[in-house]
Design an enzyme around this catalytic site. Sequence first.
Site, PDB file in Angstrom:
ATOM      1  N   HIS A 113      19.070   0.510   5.431  1.00 46.89           N
ATOM      2  CA  HIS A 113      18.266   0.878   6.471  1.00 46.89           C
ATOM      3  C   HIS A 113      17.165   1.566   6.239  1.00 46.89           C
ATOM      4  CE1 HIS A 113      17.650   1.901  10.725  1.00 46.89           C
ATOM      5  NE2 HIS A 113      17.256   3.215  10.416  1.00 46.89           N
ATOM      6  N   ASP A 153      23.617   2.624  13.716  1.00 43.82           N
ATOM      7  CA  ASP A 153      23.404   3.168  12.543  1.00 43.82           C
ATOM      8  C   ASP A 153      23.845   4.494  12.180  1.00 43.82           C
ATOM      9  OD1 ASP A 153      21.787   0.977  12.381  1.00 43.82           O
ATOM     10  OD2 ASP A 153      20.002   1.955  13.103  1.00 43.82           O
ATOM     11  N   PRO A 179     -11.582   7.293 -23.106  1.00 49.52           N
ATOM     12  CA  PRO A 179     -11.111   8.573 -23.188  1.00 49.52           C
ATOM     13  C   PRO A 179     -12.336   9.470 -22.714  1.00 49.52           C
ATOM     14  CG  PRO A 179     -12.047   8.040 -25.093  1.00 49.52           C
ATOM     15  CD  PRO A 179     -11.971   6.750 -24.450  1.00 49.52           C
ATOM     16  N   ALA A 224     -11.326   8.031 -18.125  1.00 50.20           N
ATOM     17  CA  ALA A 224     -10.461   9.272 -18.173  1.00 50.20           C
ATOM     18  C   ALA A 224     -10.392   9.920 -16.704  1.00 50.20           C
ATOM     19  CB  ALA A 224     -10.899  10.051 -19.122  1.00 50.20           C
ATOM     20  N   CYS A 239     -13.902  11.782 -32.102  1.00 49.57           N
ATOM     21  CA  CYS A 239     -12.597  10.837 -32.645  1.00 49.57           C
ATOM     22  C   CYS A 239     -12.875  10.851 -34.016  1.00 49.57           C
ATOM     23  CB  CYS A 239     -12.554   9.405 -32.100  1.00 49.57           C
ATOM     24  SG  CYS A 239     -14.053   8.542 -32.214  1.00 49.57           S
TER      25      CYS A 239
END
Length: 810
Positions: free
Chosen positions: A15, A51, A480, A507, A615
């Site tokens: 349900h 129910d 990034p 990012a 980096c």
Amino acid sequence: MDVIDSPKHGSIIYHPSILPRHRGASAINWTLIMGDKKAGFSVFWADDGLDTGPILLQKSCDVEPNDTVDALYNRFLFPEGIKAMVEAVQLIADGKAPRIPQPEEGATYEGIRRKEDAEISWDQPAEVLHNWIRGHDKVPGAWTEINGQMVTFYGSSLLNSSVPPGEPLEIKGAKKPGLVTKKGLVLFGNDGKALIVRNLQFEDGKMIPASQYFSAGETSVVELTAEEVKVAEIIKVIWAGILSNVPVIEDSTDFFKSGARSMDVVRLVEEIRQKCGGLQLQNEDVYMATKFEDFIQKVVGKLRGEDQEAELVVDYVSKEVNEMTVKMPYQCFINGQFTDADDGKTYDTINPTDGSTICKVSYASLVDVDKAVAAAKDAFENGEWGRMNARERGRLMYRLADLLEENQEELATIEALDSGAVYTLALKTHIGMSVQTFRYFAGWCDKIQGSTIPINQARPNRNLTFTKKEPLGVCAIIIPWNYPLMMLAWKSAACLAAGNTLVLKPAQVTPLTALKFAELSAKAGFPKGVINIIPGSGGIAGQRLSEHPDIRKLGFTGSTLIGKQIMKSCAVSNLKKVSLELGGKSPLIIFNDCELDKAVRMGMGAVFFNKGENCIAAGRLFVEESIHDEFVTKVVEEIKKMKIGDPLDRSTDHGPQNHKAHLEKLLQYCEAGVREGATLVYGGRQVQRPGFFMEPTVFTDVEDHMYLAKEESFGPIMVISKFQNGDIDGVLQRANNTEYGLASGVFTGDINKAMYVSEKLEAGTVFINTYNKTDVAAPFGGFKQSGFGKDLGEEALNEYLKTKTVTLEY
């Protein structure tokens, strides 16, 4: 496992509500109508039909602000419901299934909703109106009276941005007229807040975009070409097959009044796609053109590409800054249109200079990712992009490069606002190199070619063998936050030059230049669906991209930890191709025979360039013992001359770190260094001013076992270790004693020493007597746990191509 049979075990029922709340057939509708914050489902033991049986298990999820019945069903109720039923059966088989009585407190019962019960009562807040409309979408449909007829509303969402201009529309019972805008029909609650609906349906069953309310009857009939007449005849046969009760399909035949139902809509759309050369219609196209004549006109419009001619609508956030008006898109860009996230969710993007909110940005959901991938797939397989010749593809990329250059001041300003990049650096590097990258790869478009290969002949016949370089299909790109636009360019330019389509996730903390790029790509003339930008979280949007079965390649730049997770997901899903540019701890070796002042200047750039958020930053400097102290002294003297401040100030050398969490991580990094016994020579603290500023920092006496020697800071922290005079092999061993291998550098006046060291260093890039000198023509990528695959240069194209071998006999 014991076989589950009803007489022995009893029956269980699924349900779609968290019982005892919302018992009955309209449970899921009332979850939305009542504005419940939680939705879910129950698996319970069968009762007498009301129910009320004992609960076996329940699961719940959050209700997002713009969830519809369909959205909840597709995102949670259906997929999790299947899992739950399996779990329930297993619990029964294991004899562990509970029977938890339902409490009567809070219990409600809602029967089947009828159309007459769904009329909108207007004197309520906007959120209540929105809940009423979405709770009745699609059945039975919330309605009101406009100009004497019943009009049903579909596709409601809360309006979180400013109300767009439009034409007033009087609505019976509403205190304030609605507003027909380019985005839809804006409605107002009694609290002054607004919502917007996308589609309207009239009493005769015809559905139209709400934005076309005042122009719905103005469409002119176009004359069909011979080819279009053939398509119309095929479609007439399809209609006749579905409407078997209609003797003859005429122009006036109405699809729904002739007895068609929702399943017939799916059949119609799919049969047309199958029999009409892959023509892709949407279900809404049928609802919006229910008569055969109108439907054929809509199909012809699709065939002629007229649906792609609509003017790009951009809802900007504008700011007066840097002596200009900066206009920033903030919505998802999917299939050539800016659109709110499917569930309406947004998040704040922050200016790191002062910590203020720049604007709210759409937070892409799983539905948005799937829409973007479907758009990219369709553009690749069926659209103009897939048929376009390579030289025309290059022309579009050149045009896009020109637009990036024409808008470079605005793009650099956005980059400074959103990422904290110093404006002058953003102008030259972030934006400048992005322009160069697109121009470089535009030139490659018509130069991608295979080769002819001599093979052993199958005598007495002869053979010809050749290879073809072909695009992969839909590619995902995840970038990034340190160089938002440049990282986009590095990956997407090669991807597009190879002929692929793409879905890019910027990012989460720096989405704005990517969305501006999307606007410029549309202005450059890229067909719909070729470029899609979905801002949001890595955990939701990024993970879905890595798992999506229709994506054939994923390019990622980010941390090694996340790269490993992405690689695993790509392998498990459909073994999609992957390229990864990951973490680094790049060594820079400075010998005593170098030009010292140059080494100091370049060494500082190697660490502090772009605030250290780089980096390939030199994560560890090895300085020969005889010049160590002088080198450190000169570095500190130069740091003291650096101006830290507003990145939009042209005299600023050092701007704020990208976001607050990163600044806090850098401060913890410095604390770890002091705790382990490294010498903090300078800096190591947050600058006492608003925003996320950090002092340029210098550590010495860093030993090989220390945290600072092993882990990347990704910030303005110089980590210096000395090595014994003349110990070349010893310092090489220390420099290579890392799991990373992205970049490296050496300063020496001895060319033989330089070449020897460059040969021994285990890194994808080696700089000799320079640093940070990258170029669009030179391949870039790492070794070891810094990843694999290349950006830039001819090698980058191979990341987005596949090789097909063809052999024929003659």
